[in-house]
Structures are given as structure tokens and as C-alpha cells.
Design a protein around this motif. Structure first.
Motif, PDB file in Angstrom:
ATOM      1  N   GLU A  86       0.987  -1.344  -0.008  1.00  0.00           N
ATOM      2  CA  GLU A  86       0.027   0.196   0.187  1.00  0.00           C
ATOM      3  C   GLU A  86       1.066   0.947  -0.069  1.00  0.00           C
ATOM      4  O   GLU A  86       0.918   1.944  -0.373  1.00  0.00           O
ATOM      5  CB  GLU A  86      -1.022   0.356   1.492  1.00  0.00           C
ATOM      6  CG  GLU A  86      -2.334   1.113   1.127  1.00  0.00           C
ATOM      7  CD  GLU A  86      -3.238   1.221   2.165  1.00  0.00           C
ATOM      8  OE1 GLU A  86      -3.904   2.025   3.077  1.00  0.00           O
ATOM      9  OE2 GLU A  86      -3.078  -0.405   2.963  1.00  0.00           O
ATOM     10  N   LYS A  87       1.608   1.139   0.872  1.00  0.00           N
ATOM     11  CA  LYS A  87       2.514   2.304   0.941  1.00  0.00           C
ATOM     12  C   LYS A  87       3.267   2.527  -0.827  1.00  0.00           C
ATOM     13  O   LYS A  87       3.581   4.133  -0.789  1.00  0.00           O
ATOM     14  CB  LYS A  87       3.481   2.173   2.034  1.00  0.00           C
ATOM     15  CG  LYS A  87       3.849   2.192   3.167  1.00  0.00           C
ATOM     16  CD  LYS A  87       5.373   1.887   3.708  1.00  0.00           C
ATOM     17  CE  LYS A  87       4.116   1.933   6.097  1.00  0.00           C
ATOM     18  NZ  LYS A  87       5.865   1.532   6.660  1.00  0.00           N
ATOM     19  N   ILE A  88       4.232   1.599  -1.513  1.00  0.00           N
ATOM     20  CA  ILE A  88       4.363   1.381  -2.702  1.00  0.00           C
ATOM     21  C   ILE A  88       3.227   2.723  -3.333  1.00  0.00           C
ATOM     22  O   ILE A  88       3.878   3.354  -4.180  1.00  0.00           O
ATOM     23  CB  ILE A  88       4.844   0.583  -3.363  1.00  0.00           C
ATOM     24  CG1 ILE A  88       6.124  -0.197  -2.580  1.00  0.00           C
ATOM     25  CG2 ILE A  88       5.195   0.455  -4.444  1.00  0.00           C
ATOM     26  CD1 ILE A  88       6.749  -1.143  -2.475  1.00  0.00           C
ATOM     27  N   ARG A  89       2.227   1.847  -3.314  1.00  0.00           N
ATOM     28  CA  ARG A  89       1.203   2.396  -4.371  1.00  0.00           C
ATOM     29  C   ARG A  89       0.716   3.946  -4.384  1.00  0.00           C
ATOM     30  O   ARG A  89       0.580   4.530  -5.074  1.00  0.00           O
ATOM     31  CB  ARG A  89       0.057   1.656  -3.621  1.00  0.00           C
ATOM     32  CG  ARG A  89      -0.532   0.470  -4.870  1.00  0.00           C
ATOM     33  CD  ARG A  89      -1.630  -0.034  -4.618  1.00  0.00           C
ATOM     34  NE  ARG A  89      -2.604  -0.305  -3.460  1.00  0.00           N
ATOM     35  CZ  ARG A  89      -2.260  -1.802  -3.073  1.00  0.00           C
ATOM     36  NH1 ARG A  89      -1.557  -2.655  -3.506  1.00  0.00           N
ATOM     37  NH2 ARG A  89      -2.394  -1.766  -1.878  1.00  0.00           N
ATOM     38  N   GLY A  90       0.735   4.706  -2.762  1.00  0.00           N
ATOM     39  CA  GLY A  90       0.868   5.716  -2.339  1.00  0.00           C
ATOM     40  C   GLY A  90       1.848   6.671  -2.896  1.00  0.00           C
ATOM     41  O   GLY A  90       1.775   7.606  -2.995  1.00  0.00           O
ATOM     42  N   LEU A  91       3.876   6.094  -2.534  1.00  0.00           N
ATOM     43  CA  LEU A  91       4.648   6.934  -3.297  1.00  0.00           C
ATOM     44  C   LEU A  91       4.157   7.488  -4.884  1.00  0.00           C
ATOM     45  O   LEU A  91       4.718   7.861  -5.772  1.00  0.00           O
ATOM     46  CB  LEU A  91       5.759   5.054  -3.581  1.00  0.00           C
ATOM     47  CG  LEU A  91       7.199   6.424  -3.474  1.00  0.00           C
ATOM     48  CD1 LEU A  91       7.340   7.440  -3.226  1.00  0.00           C
ATOM     49  CD2 LEU A  91       8.149   5.391  -3.402  1.00  0.00           C
ATOM     50  N   VAL A  92       3.979   6.233  -5.266  1.00  0.00           N
ATOM     51  CA  VAL A  92       3.862   5.984  -7.055  1.00  0.00           C
ATOM     52  C   VAL A  92       2.844   7.018  -7.126  1.00  0.00           C
ATOM     53  O   VAL A  92       2.972   7.783  -8.490  1.00  0.00           O
ATOM     54  CB  VAL A  92       3.293   4.596  -7.353  1.00  0.00           C
ATOM     55  CG1 VAL A  92       2.838   4.310  -8.964  1.00  0.00           C
ATOM     56  CG2 VAL A  92       4.285   3.873  -7.394  1.00  0.00           C
ATOM     57  N   GLY A  93       1.336   7.195  -6.440  1.00  0.00           N
ATOM     58  CA  GLY A  93       0.511   8.226  -6.930  1.00  0.00           C
ATOM     59  C   GLY A  93       1.644   9.482  -6.710  1.00  0.00           C
ATOM     60  O   GLY A  93       0.900  10.296  -7.696  1.00  0.00           O
ATOM     61  N   LEU A  94       2.201   9.930  -5.169  1.00  0.00           N
ATOM     62  CA  LEU A  94       2.204  10.666  -5.063  1.00  0.00           C
ATOM     63  C   LEU A  94       3.774  11.387  -6.445  1.00  0.00           C
ATOM     64  O   LEU A  94       3.455  12.635  -6.354  1.00  0.00           O
ATOM     65  CB  LEU A  94       3.508  11.058  -3.925  1.00  0.00           C
ATOM     66  CG  LEU A  94       1.882  11.027  -2.766  1.00  0.00           C
ATOM     67  CD1 LEU A  94       2.850  10.481  -1.453  1.00  0.00           C
ATOM     68  CD2 LEU A  94       1.730  11.896  -1.873  1.00  0.00           C
ATOM     69  N   HIS A  95       4.082  10.325  -6.749  1.00  0.00           N
ATOM     70  CA  HIS A  95       5.339  10.795  -7.929  1.00  0.00           C
ATOM     71  C   HIS A  95       4.709  11.123  -8.783  1.00  0.00           C
ATOM     72  O   HIS A  95       5.119  12.310  -9.468  1.00  0.00           O
ATOM     73  CB  HIS A  95       5.801   9.327  -7.815  1.00  0.00           C
ATOM     74  CG  HIS A  95       7.103   9.722  -8.693  1.00  0.00           C
ATOM     75  ND1 HIS A  95       8.179  10.628  -9.220  1.00  0.00           N
ATOM     76  CD2 HIS A  95       7.224   9.035  -9.848  1.00  0.00           C
ATOM     77  CE1 HIS A  95       8.717  10.742  -9.966  1.00  0.00           C
ATOM     78  NE2 HIS A  95       8.004   9.959 -10.785  1.00  0.00           N
ATOM     79  N   PHE A  96       3.863  11.015  -8.563  1.00  0.00           N
ATOM     80  CA  PHE A  96       3.048  11.153 -10.340  1.00  0.00           C
ATOM     81  C   PHE A  96       2.332  12.504 -10.228  1.00  0.00           C
ATOM     82  O   PHE A  96       2.367  13.402 -11.424  1.00  0.00           O
ATOM     83  CB  PHE A  96       2.111  10.278 -11.133  1.00  0.00           C
ATOM     84  CG  PHE A  96       2.740   8.733 -11.540  1.00  0.00           C
ATOM     85  CD1 PHE A  96       3.368   9.246 -12.905  1.00  0.00           C
ATOM     86  CD2 PHE A  96       2.430   7.710 -11.446  1.00  0.00           C
ATOM     87  CE1 PHE A  96       4.503   8.188 -12.877  1.00  0.00           C
ATOM     88  CE2 PHE A  96       3.304   6.703 -11.880  1.00  0.00           C
ATOM     89  CZ  PHE A  96       4.265   7.402 -12.767  1.00  0.00           C
ATOM     90  N   GLN A  97       1.561  12.732  -9.095  1.00  0.00           N
ATOM     91  CA  GLN A  97       1.158  14.420  -8.930  1.00  0.00           C
ATOM     92  C   GLN A  97       2.020  15.368  -8.751  1.00  0.00           C
ATOM     93  O   GLN A  97       1.557  16.044  -8.527  1.00  0.00           O
ATOM     94  CB  GLN A  97       0.840  13.659  -7.357  1.00  0.00           C
ATOM     95  CG  GLN A  97      -0.756  13.708  -7.540  1.00  0.00           C
ATOM     96  CD  GLN A  97      -1.189  12.606  -6.794  1.00  0.00           C
ATOM     97  OE1 GLN A  97      -1.297  13.389  -5.289  1.00  0.00           O
ATOM     98  NE2 GLN A  97      -1.708  11.980  -6.170  1.00  0.00           N
ATOM     99  N   ASN A  98       3.803  14.871  -8.498  1.00  0.00           N
ATOM    100  CA  ASN A  98       4.433  15.893  -7.719  1.00  0.00           C
ATOM    101  C   ASN A  98       5.265  15.445  -8.650  1.00  0.00           C
ATOM    102  O   ASN A  98       6.278  14.189  -8.565  1.00  0.00           O
ATOM    103  CB  ASN A  98       4.921  15.728  -6.769  1.00  0.00           C
ATOM    104  CG  ASN A  98       3.392  16.267  -5.797  1.00  0.00           C
ATOM    105  OD1 ASN A  98       3.304  17.326  -5.060  1.00  0.00           O
ATOM    106  ND2 ASN A  98       3.060  15.172  -5.012  1.00  0.00           N
ATOM    107  N   PRO A  99       5.894  15.999  -9.826  1.00  0.00           N
ATOM    108  CA  PRO A  99       7.373  15.829 -10.575  1.00  0.00           C
ATOM    109  C   PRO A  99       8.232  16.580  -9.912  1.00  0.00           C
ATOM    110  O   PRO A  99       9.111  15.980 -10.714  1.00  0.00           O
ATOM    111  CB  PRO A  99       6.864  17.062 -12.021  1.00  0.00           C
ATOM    112  CG  PRO A  99       5.875  17.776 -11.383  1.00  0.00           C
ATOM    113  CD  PRO A  99       5.212  17.170 -10.523  1.00  0.00           C
TER     114      PRO A  99
END
Ligand code: ADP
Ligand code: MG
Length: 487
Positions: A219-232
Motif C-alpha cells: 500500500e505504501k508503494i502504491r501511495g508513493l507512486v501516486g504521489l510521484h505522478f502528482q508531484n513532478p
């Protein structure tokens, strides 16, 4: 006598700044009149200027004590670029080069000298600076003095004595974070109890602090990936455990997300390379352990993620402080999994190895047998009966031995070679009875901070450091309260 005009002119001519920030001017003027001070200033605000500018106006030498060799060269380069004759002396320069620098110092060259506190144990060093008058002693990252701080360095606690040996010169102690207790300890330890405290506050109004209750690494990794795509923008992702770091790295690679990695088990050269890549790229993502980022001049970190909870609010706040140093908004996300607290509890358990344990590690390194050459740290671990994968006593010991100057980095499998057994006073300092208890309390404060969703997160951190302020309006608590008010 240096008038305000002279000082302002230096600010402009040497540093190319039009105005001082916060208390800089008062601090600089004080120093030039022989006034010592304790300076508390948030990261990125400009602590270095408080001693660099005076060094250009003082007749004699300014010594800057800094905890990390890695940071020194940067500082020297920056000072030299401004035309300030500066030099660093540490174990990372060759013997010949070091001797050359000693000769230069004795000949009266250099205004600004950067050293680690261990340097004062070397006779040649004392002889070299004995030839110079010391006008200013600057102790950077002064919280390292405190046994109660999150980053205690035993050799920092000898600085008071060293200061006296130097003839009690004007002294600046500088740090970004210090609780009241730590402030007092810094003053007492250095013998500057009556010196004024310049407190710029610790407010970072551009940081949005967010905590997420998350279960499990997937779940953390999914969260990280989401944040990564929102914050370039540039992103630092902190991990407490190298094993987690690698799992995250694998998953990101599988998803085709480019990233850098940085942790203590990489060679010094590789760490440098990763750091350089991170600094040079417009948009980059680095997975790191908390050692990464300390004092690094990267001002545009837009996203900072903690994959695991750190050990204290001090550590947390220092680490998020590496985001948004340009003053523009930055997001700081902490993924909190209750199970992770146990990692920190175990860290605590193993963060205080017995002096005997550390000495044994040292003697194993000193004997430098073929098995050490082959297996490196794994050999040390088996020798020390290490079965629990979260028993970090060997790592902690290496860390301490390096700080104490008992071992130094080299190119062997282990990455270190023995120099001399650690001094008794360091080992004794470890016996400070309450240390594990204090560390435990700090972890509890952090967990309470995570769990409390009633009041502003930033505000509670300011309170923890004995500051008054107003709610930030940007943290998850403030944002959710604002949403509720809208409904
Ligand atoms: P700290 O040690 O407090 O984290 P530094 O001394 O590394 O901060 O300074 C952070 C940045 O702020 C540097 O880029 C420095 O050049 C800049 N800076 C310092 N003082 C001023 C000033 N008066 N005006 C503009 N920029 C400044
Ligand atoms: Mg600094």
C-alpha cells in the motif's frame, strides 16, 4: 571598528546579497564586537553567513567545527568562490596534502578553517593552529553536543575544553533545532551561558505535513507512486531500513520509474555519484536513508516521503526540513504503519551497544584477518553472534568508531581500517544511564503526534520546540478541519 556600513558592503561585495535575513545582522555585529551567541535558525535560512562574513573582517583565524567531512568541502568551495581564503583539514585528504595545509596555516594563510572535532586530538594540528590567533570559533550543528539531542556526537562534548585551550575565543553555536533542554546544554557545555540566544523560530510555512495511516509495504508503494505522478519535482523518499529501500527500488524499477538510491552500505564513491546525479537533474527521485540530504544544497525538493516512521520529532522535523528550502511550497508525507514502530523500538534496543561490544568490533577490525577481507561486515556479525536481522549493534559500533577516529574509511570489503583504539572518554560517555529511556520518550512523543488529529501538526512541532505560533493551514489536520467547516 566595523561600522554597519562596512558590514553591509561586505554583504554586497562578497556575498552579493542586498539585505540580511532574520537575525544575521545582529549576530554578525555582535561577533565583530566579541560577543558569543547561540544561533537557532531554520535550515536554509543562512547560518553559514553568520561566521563567514565576520571571517572576512576579523584579523585572525576563524575555525568552523562541522560534524561531517562530506559537508566541509562544499563549504570550502563556496567560500573560495566568494574569494574567502578557506581550507578544510580532515582524514579524507592525503598526508602530504594535510601537511601542506598545516604549513600554510602556520604561515598565516587562510581565514576560514573547517575541521571535525576529532582533529583537535592531533598534535600536528594543535601545533599548526597554535601559531595562529583564533578570533572566532563557530560550532555548526551544535545540537550534536547534547546527549539528549537526536544526533549526539561524543567528541562534540569536548568542545568546551577545546574552546578554553584556544583561549576562549568568541564563539558561535549554530543549529536548526534544539529543545530548551538542548539549548541549555549547548551553552553550558561550551561555557557560553551568558551569551544571547538568537532564535529565528523554526517555522517553515511552505511545508505541508501530512500523515497517512497505511498498512503494509504494498500500500505504501502504491501511495508513493501516486504521489510521484502528482508531484513532478525533485523527491526524496526516506527509509529506516535498507531492506525496505531495496524492495521499493525493485518495485519502482518494475514499473519503469527511474530513481537513484543512497544509503550507508554503498561505497563512498557511489554515494557521491548518486548525490551528484540528484543535484544535477531538474527532476529526480531518490530513495535514501536519513543520512542523505544533511547539509546538501538542493533547494527545490518538492516532495519528501517517509516510508517508515523516524525515531523522534527532532529527526522527523530535521528530515522534512530538507524539502522546500527555496521557500516554495513542498509536500511532506509520512506513511505510518503501526508495525513500523517496532522497527524503531528495536533500533532503540540496539542503538546503545555496550562499550565492550564496540571494543570487540574494533579489535576484530584491527586484527584484519583474511575472513574480514573476504566477508566484510558479515564476518563481524557472525563473530558477534548476530542472528536477529534487526540487531544493528555492529553498524552502530562502526558508526561510533568512525566518529571517534578509531577507524577510517578505506577500499576494503568492510570499507574501514583500524587506526587506534577508541579513547576511554568516548566509551564512558556511552554509559550515560538515561539515554535509552530518553530515546524511548522521544519515540513516544512522535507516535502521539502521529495519532493526534485534533490540532495542527506544525503547531504541535513548534510547541515541542518551545515556540508559539499559529496553525499552518496546510497539514492534513488543518485541511480536514477546513473541509469539515465547509460542509
Ligand atoms: P543553513 O546553514 O542555515 O541551512 P546556509 O548557510 O547553507 O543555510 O544558507 C542557505 C542559503 O541561503 C544559501 O544559498 C545562502 O547563500 C543563502 N543566504 C544566506 N544569507 C542570505 C541573505 N542574507 N540573502 C539571501 N540569501 C542568503
Ligand atoms: Mg548549515
Amino acid at each position: 571598528m566595523n561600522s554597519s556600513e562596512t558590514i553591509k558592503k561586505k554583504l554586497k561585495d562578497v556575498f552579493h546579497f542586498d539585505s540580511f535575513r532574520g537575525d544575521q545582522q545582529a549576530i554578525v555585529e555582535g561577533v565583530l564586537q566579541g560577543q558569543s551567541a547561540l544561533v537557532l535558525m531554520p535550515t536554509g535560512m543562512g547560518k553559514s553567513l553568520c561566521y563567514q562574513l565576520p571571517s572576512t573582517l576579523l584579523a585572525n583565524l576563524t575555525i568552523v567545527v562541522s560534524p561531517l567531512i562530506a559537508l566541509m568541502q562544499d563549504q570550502v568551495d563556496q567560500a573560495m568562490a566568494k574569494g574567502i581564503p578557506a581550507v578544510a583539514i580532515h582524514s579524507g585528504v592525503s598526508k602530504e596534502e594535510r601537511e601542506q595545509r598545516y604549513r600554510e596555516l602556520m604561515a598565516g594563510q587562510h581565514r576560514l578553517l573547517y575541521v571535525t572535532p576529532e582533529r583537535f586530538k592531533k598534535l600536528e594540528f594543535l601545533q599548526a593552529i597554535g601559531q595562529r590567533k583564533i578570533d572566532l570559533l563557530a560550532v555548526d550543528e551544535a545540537h550534536c553536543i547534547s546527549q539528549w539531542g537526536h544526533d549526539f556526537r561524543p567528541e562534540y562534548s569536548r568542545l568546551g575544553e577545546i574552546r578554553r585551550q584556544l583561549g576562549s575565543p568568541t564563539t558561535l553555536a549554530l543549529t536548526a533545532t534544539a529543545t530548551l533542554q538542548v539549548q541549555r546544554e549547548i551553552q553550558e557545555s561550551l561555557g557560553i551561558e551568558t551569551a544571547p540566544i538568537f532564535h529565528s523560530g523554526i517555522r517553515r510555512p511552505n511545508l505541508s505535513l501530512q500523515v497517512h495511516d497505511i498498512y503494509g509495504l504494498d500500500e505504501k508503494i502504491r501511495g508513493l507512486v501516486g504521489l510521484h505522478f502528482q508531484n513532478p519535482g525533485a523527491t526524496i523518499v526516506y527509509h529506516s531500513l535498507i531492506t525496505t529501500l531495496y524492495k521499493v527500488s525493485e518495485e519502482l524499477s518494475r514499473l519503469g520509474i527511474e530513481h537513484l538510491v543512497y544509503h550507508g552500505q554503498l561505497s563512498a564513491a557511489e554515494r557521491k555519484r548518486q548525490q551528484r546525479l540528484f543535484l544535477s537533474e531538474e527532476s529526480s527521485l531518490i530513495l535514501a536513508t536519513p543520512a542523505f540530504g544533511l547539509g546538501i544544497d538542493k533547494y527545490d525538493v518538492r516532495l519528501l516521503v517517509h516510508m517508515e516512521v523516524p525515531g523522534s520529532l527532532e529527526s522527523y522535523y530535521q528530515e522534512v526540513g530538507r524539502a522546500g528550502r527555496d521557500g516554495k511550497s513542498a509536500q511532506c508525507h509520512l506513511f505510518f504503519d503501526d508495525d513500523d514502530v517496532s522497527i524503531q523500538v528495536e533500533f532503540l534496543k540496539w542503538a546503545n551497544p555496550e562499550p565492550e561490544f564496540i571494543l570487540n568490533v574494533f579489535y576484530l577490525i584491527e586484527s584484519a584477518g583474511p575472513k574480514l577481507a573476504n566477508d566484510g561486515i558479515d564476518f563481524l556479525r557472525t563473530q558477534m553472534n548476530f542472528y536477529n536481522r534487526r540487531d544493528f549493534r555492529v553498524e552502530t559500533s562502526l558508526n561510533l568508531l568512525e566518529r571517534w577516529g578509531a577507524i577510517e574509511p578505506d577500499k576494503s570489503r568492510l570499507g574501514f581500517r583500524a587506526i587506534q583504539p577508541p579513547a576511554k572518554e568516548f566509551l564512558e560517555a556511552l554509559r550515560v544511564a538515561d539515554r535509552p529511556k530518553t530515546m524511548n520518550r522521544k519515540l513516544l512523543s512522535l507516535v502521539e503526534w502521529v495519532k493526534n488529529t485534533d490540532s495542527c501538526r506544525a503547531l504541535r512541532i513548534y510547541e515541542y520546540f518551545a515556540h508559539q505560533d499559529v496553525a499552518c493551514g496546510l497539514c492534513d489536520v488543518c485541511l480536514s478541519q477546513a473541509r469539515k467547516a465547509d460542509d
